[in-house]
Write a protein that holds these residues in place. Structure first.
Motif, mmCIF file in Angstrom:
data_model
loop_
_atom_site.group_PDB
_atom_site.id
_atom_site.type_symbol
_atom_site.label_atom_id
_atom_site.label_comp_id
_atom_site.label_asym_id
_atom_site.label_seq_id
_atom_site.Cartn_x
_atom_site.Cartn_y
_atom_site.Cartn_z
ATOM 1 N N ASP A 49 45.956 41.646 33.875
ATOM 2 C CA ASP A 49 44.772 42.453 34.101
ATOM 3 C C ASP A 49 45.091 43.936 34.224
ATOM 4 O OD1 ASP A 49 43.263 39.837 35.983
ATOM 5 O OD2 ASP A 49 42.933 40.433 33.919
ATOM 6 N N LEU A 50 46.353 44.244 34.523
ATOM 7 C CA LEU A 50 46.768 45.649 34.520
ATOM 8 C C LEU A 50 46.665 46.239 33.119
ATOM 9 C CD1 LEU A 50 50.007 45.690 36.668
ATOM 10 C CD2 LEU A 50 47.825 46.775 37.204
ATOM 11 N N HIS A 51 46.699 45.375 32.116
ATOM 12 C CA HIS A 51 46.719 45.848 30.735
ATOM 13 C C HIS A 51 45.446 45.490 29.983
ATOM 14 C CE1 HIS A 51 51.160 45.274 31.675
ATOM 15 N NE2 HIS A 51 50.877 46.551 31.797
ATOM 16 N N ASN A 52 44.443 45.113 30.750
ATOM 17 C CA ASN A 52 43.167 44.733 30.150
ATOM 18 C C ASN A 52 42.087 45.004 31.177
ATOM 19 O OD1 ASN A 52 41.060 43.659 28.759
ATOM 20 N ND2 ASN A 52 41.664 41.522 29.062
ATOM 21 N N ARG A 53 41.526 46.189 31.102
ATOM 22 C CA ARG A 53 40.639 46.643 32.178
ATOM 23 C C ARG A 53 39.227 46.889 31.673
ATOM 24 N NH1 ARG A 53 43.580 49.486 36.210
ATOM 25 N NH2 ARG A 53 45.821 49.445 35.860
ATOM 26 N N MET A 54 38.278 46.465 32.480
ATOM 27 C CA MET A 54 36.911 46.925 32.287
ATOM 28 C C MET A 54 36.734 48.144 33.184
ATOM 29 S SD MET A 54 35.195 45.440 30.010
ATOM 30 C CE MET A 54 35.084 43.956 29.019
ATOM 31 N N LEU A 55 36.052 49.140 32.669
ATOM 32 C CA LEU A 55 35.985 50.429 33.348
ATOM 33 C C LEU A 55 34.646 50.629 34.067
ATOM 34 C CD1 LEU A 55 37.448 52.674 30.496
ATOM 35 C CD2 LEU A 55 38.668 51.688 32.457
ATOM 36 N N GLY A 56 34.697 51.511 35.032
ATOM 37 C CA GLY A 56 33.473 51.862 35.758
ATOM 38 C C GLY A 56 32.429 52.510 34.861
ATOM 39 N N ASN A 57 32.821 53.021 33.706
ATOM 40 C CA ASN A 57 31.816 53.568 32.780
ATOM 41 C C ASN A 57 31.303 52.495 31.834
ATOM 42 O OD1 ASN A 57 33.638 53.240 30.671
ATOM 43 N ND2 ASN A 57 33.727 55.414 30.108
ATOM 44 N N GLY A 58 31.703 51.246 32.077
ATOM 45 C CA GLY A 58 31.217 50.137 31.264
ATOM 46 C C GLY A 58 32.063 49.845 30.037
ATOM 47 N N GLY A 59 33.040 50.682 29.743
ATOM 48 C CA GLY A 59 33.902 50.484 28.576
ATOM 49 C C GLY A 59 35.094 49.600 28.913
#
Lengths: 454, 60
Positions: A49-59
């Motif tokens: 999961d360190l290398h596959n993140r969903m972002l707070g901006n939705g991206g």
């Protein structure tokens, strides 16, 4: 609805022995914006999961094929997609700066699609399309459009054989197909709508370049989305090409934009003739297609300017500006097409950050469409009018109680340890308008899940 | 939704002289010579090594 994803090039210029796998992993691991997998993240998650993140901006920000890849959140307009693409540049550049300290070497990030060794990596556009639109109709019109849009949206490429309008055309080998890494097709048939399958397709466009020019990114996304709406409405003329792959290469290599390519019906037209015909058809139905007037006027102006003299677009389009720079450098250095100094300029063009030659060009041109403050806000905040709003809100507010997040769902862990999955199948649902009031004031996973279950 | 910054396009006073030959690029706004002066260090370094050491894995 649309979005764009970019696999960035990466290197440690002073330490070329460090593997790109390690560099890409380090960059995504050092993401500096709110995301899944950050230090507030659950201890129960996997290291990946360190290398596959969903972002707070939705991206989404992740490692793919040894590249840091950023995908914008779902957006409803080409300008919003351009905004989030620009924010992605900032997100990746800042992560690279943080990773550089950790790795002990300067990590450089490149927004391009090729190296000098025959490798290519993608910038993929995604457009939502109604399922009832016959796929064969999409293939015919999209092929013609994508082949002839190259003079409008190419990022330019220096090769030993001379200058090309695009980064990608040289790597396309098929008309249609599902692959993206071998035998790349002009029209990709990947069938992952990330939305209710009975209603929606996702058109996955893999032929495009990574543009530095916001103007070009916006033109590319806006016109392509418009063309797909015109395909849905079935208002486009028959402009099927006799040999799309041959036409692709001809147009890619033609900086005059005047080369003629044969159509299936025997006519011979230039790329700009075809674009003009498509533009006319779209303009005739502008109201029905809800065409953005800015997109129509930019499209017309670029076609007109390229027709009169491509250099008139040097202030807006990547390939034109880059070609001008390369020609000026070649004259000054007395350098031929295969000269490494010209290839280095092409690389420098793509590099993110103040050292890039593109920054000098940008300062003189009209490449930018978006205010720095808006880009900065979109580094953090999701768009309000798609499900990315809920995704981004959950990432920002739930911390370690958000167990996983994806395009279509999120899983929360309540106070009793119970896992609750929230479906977000419909991309235009779960927006601030539909769910903002419902979630206002909700604190913690239990409250959020309870309210969303209503 | 995002808003587009509105500004007049910067157009240097390019005379409406018809260019018949395309041997010299005529940019609408970009002064390439001034720009090349600014980036002299990029042009003087070891470009061959720099370009060759940029090796990517093929991607999508």
């Amino acid at each position: 609805m649309l979005g764009i994803e970019t696999e960035y090039g990466i290197s440690a210029p002073e330490r070329p022995e460090i593997s790109v796998d390690l560099l890409a992993a380090a960059v995504v691991a050092h993401c500096t914006v709110p995301s899944t997998g950050d230090e507030t993240w659950s201890e129960a998650t996997f290291i990946d999961d360190l290398h596959n993140r969903m972002l707070g901006n939705g991206g989404r920000f992740y490692v793919d094929h040894a590249h840091p890849e950023y995908c914008t959140p779902e957006t409803t307009t080409a300008l919003d997609a351009t905004l989030y693409d620009a924010s992605g540049e900032a997100i990746v550049a800042r992560a690279a700066a943080a990773a550089s300290e950790e790795v002990g070497a300067r990590i450089a990030i490149f927004k391009n699609n090729t190296d000098a060794h025959g490798n290519s990596y993608g910038t993929h556009e995604n457009y939502q399309l109604t399922r009832e639109t016959p796929w064969q109709r999409v293939v015919v019109h999209l092929t013609t459009f994508l082949v002839t849009r190259q003079p409008l949206v190419g990022a330019g490429r220096v090769t030993p054989d001379g200058f090309h309008l695009t980064q990608r055309a040289g790597y396309l080998e098929a008309l249609t197909g599902i692959e993206t890494t071998i035998r790349r097709p002009i029209v990709n048939t990947r069938a992952e709508p990330h939305a209710p399958r009975a209603r929606w397709r996702r058109v996955h466009v893999i032929v495009g370049d990574a543009n530095r020019s916001q103007f070009a990114t916006h033109l590319k996304l806006g016109v392509t989305a418009l063309i797909l709406r015109a395909v849905e409405a079935d208002v486009l003329p028959d402009l099927a090409l006799a040999d799309p792959l041959a036409a692709l290469r001809t147009i890619d290599a033609d900086a005059t934009c005047r080369a003629l390519v044969p159509l299936a019906d025997g006519r011979r037209l230039s790329a700009l003739d075809v674009q003009e015909a498509l533009l006319e058809a779209v303009r005739t139905h502008a109201d029905r297609l809800a065409a953005d007037p800015d997109v129509l006027s930019d499209w017309q102006a670029v076609v007109d300017d390229l027709r009169a003299d491509p250099d008139r677009c040097a202030d807006r389009l990547d390939w034109v500006a880059k070609r001008g720079l390369i020609q000026a450098a070649a004259a000054r250095l007395d350098a031929g097409p295969g000269d490494a100094r010209l290839a280095r300029l092409d690389l420098s063009w793509a590099e993110l950050g103040p050292a890039s030659v593109f920054e000098r060009v940008r300062a003189q041109g009209n490449f930018d469409l978006l205010a720095d403050a808006a880009i900065e806000a979109a580094v953090i905040e999701p768009p309000s009018d798609t499900r990315a709003w809920l995704r981004g809100t959950l990432v920002q507010t739930l911390g370690r109680s958000l167990i996983s997040a994806g395009w279509e769902s999120a899983t929360l862990r309540g106070s009793t340890g119970r896992l609750r999955t929230i479906g977000m199948g419909e991309p235009l649902n779960h927006t601030r308008a539909t769910h903002g009031d419902l979630l206002a004031g909700a604190r913690g996973a239990d409250a959020v899940a309870d309210r969303l279950a209503r | 939704m995002a808003e587009r910054i509105r500004r007049e396009r910067t157009t240097h006073a390019v005379e409406q002289v018809e260019t018949t030959e395309l041997t010299t690029p005529r940019a609408a706004t970009i002064d390439y010579d001034a720009l090349l002066d600014e980036i002299d260090e990029v042009l003087q370094g070891n470009a061959e090594d720099y370009v060759r050491s940029f090796v990517q894995k093929g991607g999508q």
